[in-house]
Design a protein around this motif. Structure first.
Motif, PDB file in Angstrom:
ATOM      1  N   UNK A   1      43.644  22.301  24.872  1.00  0.00           N
ATOM      2  CA  UNK A   1      44.263  21.128  25.484  1.00  0.00           C
ATOM      3  C   UNK A   1      43.831  20.940  26.938  1.00  0.00           C
ATOM      4  N   UNK A   2      42.885  21.772  27.386  1.00  0.00           N
ATOM      5  CA  UNK A   2      42.390  21.657  28.748  1.00  0.00           C
ATOM      6  C   UNK A   2      43.045  22.594  29.734  1.00  0.00           C
ATOM      7  N   UNK A   3      43.947  23.468  29.252  1.00  0.00           N
ATOM      8  CA  UNK A   3      44.586  24.435  30.132  1.00  0.00           C
ATOM      9  C   UNK A   3      43.635  25.543  30.527  1.00  0.00           C
ATOM     10  N   UNK A   4      43.986  26.233  31.597  1.00  0.00           N
ATOM     11  CA  UNK A   4      43.116  27.287  32.131  1.00  0.00           C
ATOM     12  C   UNK A   4      43.879  28.596  32.200  1.00  0.00           C
TER      13      UNK A   4
ATOM     14  N   UNK B   1      42.881  40.158  35.479  1.00  0.00           N
ATOM     15  CA  UNK B   1      43.897  39.899  36.492  1.00  0.00           C
ATOM     16  C   UNK B   1      43.616  38.547  37.168  1.00  0.00           C
ATOM     17  N   UNK B   2      44.675  37.904  37.575  1.00  0.00           N
ATOM     18  CA  UNK B   2      44.574  36.634  38.298  1.00  0.00           C
ATOM     19  C   UNK B   2      44.953  36.878  39.756  1.00  0.00           C
TER      20      UNK B   2
ATOM     21  N   UNK C   1      60.042  25.027  45.275  1.00  0.00           N
ATOM     22  CA  UNK C   1      59.093  26.086  45.548  1.00  0.00           C
ATOM     23  C   UNK C   1      58.327  25.822  46.844  1.00  0.00           C
ATOM     24  N   UNK C   2      57.435  26.735  47.167  1.00  0.00           N
ATOM     25  CA  UNK C   2      56.633  26.615  48.380  1.00  0.00           C
ATOM     26  C   UNK C   2      55.685  25.425  48.295  1.00  0.00           C
ATOM     27  N   UNK C   3      55.079  25.094  49.420  1.00  0.00           N
ATOM     28  CA  UNK C   3      54.136  23.977  49.458  1.00  0.00           C
ATOM     29  C   UNK C   3      52.971  24.216  48.506  1.00  0.00           C
ATOM     30  N   UNK C   4      52.515  25.472  48.383  1.00  0.00           N
ATOM     31  CA  UNK C   4      51.424  25.794  47.463  1.00  0.00           C
ATOM     32  C   UNK C   4      51.825  25.457  46.033  1.00  0.00           C
TER      33      UNK C   4
ATOM     34  N   UNK D   1      47.206  29.514  42.280  1.00  0.00           N
ATOM     35  CA  UNK D   1      46.030  30.116  42.906  1.00  0.00           C
ATOM     36  C   UNK D   1      45.368  29.105  43.837  1.00  0.00           C
ATOM     37  N   UNK D   2      44.402  29.561  44.597  1.00  0.00           N
ATOM     38  CA  UNK D   2      43.687  28.667  45.498  1.00  0.00           C
ATOM     39  C   UNK D   2      42.878  27.624  44.737  1.00  0.00           C
TER      40      UNK D   2
END
Length: 352
Positions: free
Chosen positions: A113-116, A178-179, A219-222, A254-255
């Motif tokens: 479905x395009x998820x990572x 690991x991520x 949640x945080x800005x990230x 993640x970044x």
């Protein structure tokens, strides 16, 4: 549409079933829970309880005959015995269980479905594991494909030599890289029988020892910067499964954007804050959805919310917790505390 006064069947006897039943009672429904364990805390608040094994066809049929609709409170309910429930609808459809019960099938499905997700590989034997580590590298984590939860059935592989001497089960496994994540968060949605989808605000989650410790909204800005992409994937999952009810997808922030971790086709621990913190809780909206009722408003009821799980002996501090009048305490009625056992949670609204 299933009107109030009818009976909702709940497969599973834990705290999620307990909170579904409490929300259902508020809307005028009766609940009947089915679980193999005699010490069901969901049964404490239900009108009826069937204690029988999942493969007891006679007990399952009798249970279904008492219900207008059946739902489930955890994703490890065996799928095969649910055929005996027909023609009573099971919502969400058991196909969601089939996907979520196998970590490999889940990641393949979401990738389609395009998820990572994190890099992953099927592991059926030692040669597969060696090949997976060679391709994906270390550090990584080896998991059972089925039945693991709250950090159970997992082994961290920090370097290739860590596999030496591991006493691994003979069941199918999956190896994941690991991520490098900055935060964890979950997307909680409810999809109605008419396809209407409502999202709650996204909680940022902190885990300790593989168990959820706190959920904070907002949640945080990230995290907030990755919500739109994560919600788009969650909606695709719900629509692909023709899902009805509350669905949760967990992500790493993640970044490079959100990385899919896992899905839970049910109400979820990271959504417990919605009982006091949202206009309509995840439990009430789940009941509304499976009964064909219009969904409720999922907006925040305060400026922010913090939910803390009470794990093991943490629940013994109930008097201290209640000494702060701003705390909302939920104890699940479990008889004995033990390390790693979820005994309750505390929600605190941020009003100013």
């Amino acid at each position: 549409m299933i009107p109030p006064g009818e009976t909702i069947g709940i497969l599973g006897g834990g705290q999620l079933g307990r909170m579904i039943a409490m929300a259902a009672a508020q809307l005028g429904y009766r609940c009947h829970t089915y679980a193999p364990e005699p010490d069901s805390i969901a049964a404490d608040v239900c009108g009826a309880f069937t204690c029988a094994n999942w493969d007891d066809a006679e007990a399952m049929a009798s249970f279904a005959a008492d219900c207008a609709v059946v739902t489930y409170e955890f994703e490890n309910v065996p799928v095969a015995p649910l055929a005996g429930i027909a023609p009573v609808p099971v919502l969400a459809h058991p196909r969601a269980l089939e996907v979520a019960q196998d970590r490999l099938a889940e990641k393949v499905f979401v990738s389609g479905l395009g998820g990572r997700p994190a890099p992953f590989a099927k592991v059926d034997n030692d040669a597969d594991l060696a090949a997976a580590i060679a391709r994906i590298g270390t550090p990584g984590i080896l998991k059972t494909r089925r039945d693991g939860y709250d950090g159970k059935g997992q082994w961290r592989i920090m370097q290739p030599g860590d596999v030496d001497g591991l006493d691994l089960p003979t069941t199918p496994l999956i190896y994941e890289g690991f991520v490098d994540f900055r935060a964890e968060f979950s997307v909680l949605l409810c999809r109605g029988q008419d396809g209407d989808i409502r999202f709650w605000d996204t909680p940022e989650n902190v885990h300790k020892g593989g168990i959820l410790s706190t959920s904070t909204v907002p949640g945080s800005a990230l995290v907030q910067g990755e919500v739109a992409e994560a919600r788009a994937l969650a909606a695709k999952v719900a629509e692909a499964l023709d899902y009805v009810g509350v669905l949760t997808l967990e992500f790493f922030a993640t970044e490079d954007g959100p990385v899919f971790n896992e899905m839970a086709p049910r109400v979820h621990n990271s959504g417990h804050w919605t009982i006091e913190g949202a206009i309509t809780s995840q439990f009430e909206n789940h009941v509304r959805a499976i009964c064909g009722l219009p969904l409720g408003d999922t907006s925040l009821a305060a400026r922010g919310v913090v939910m803390n799980n009470l794990i093991g002996d943490d629940a013994h501090d109930w008097a201290q917790i209640l000494s702060d009048p701003a705390n909302h305490l939920h104890l699940y009625g479990k008889a004995a505390a033990r390390p790693g056992r979820k005994m309750g949670h505390v929600t605190r609204l941020i009003l100013e």
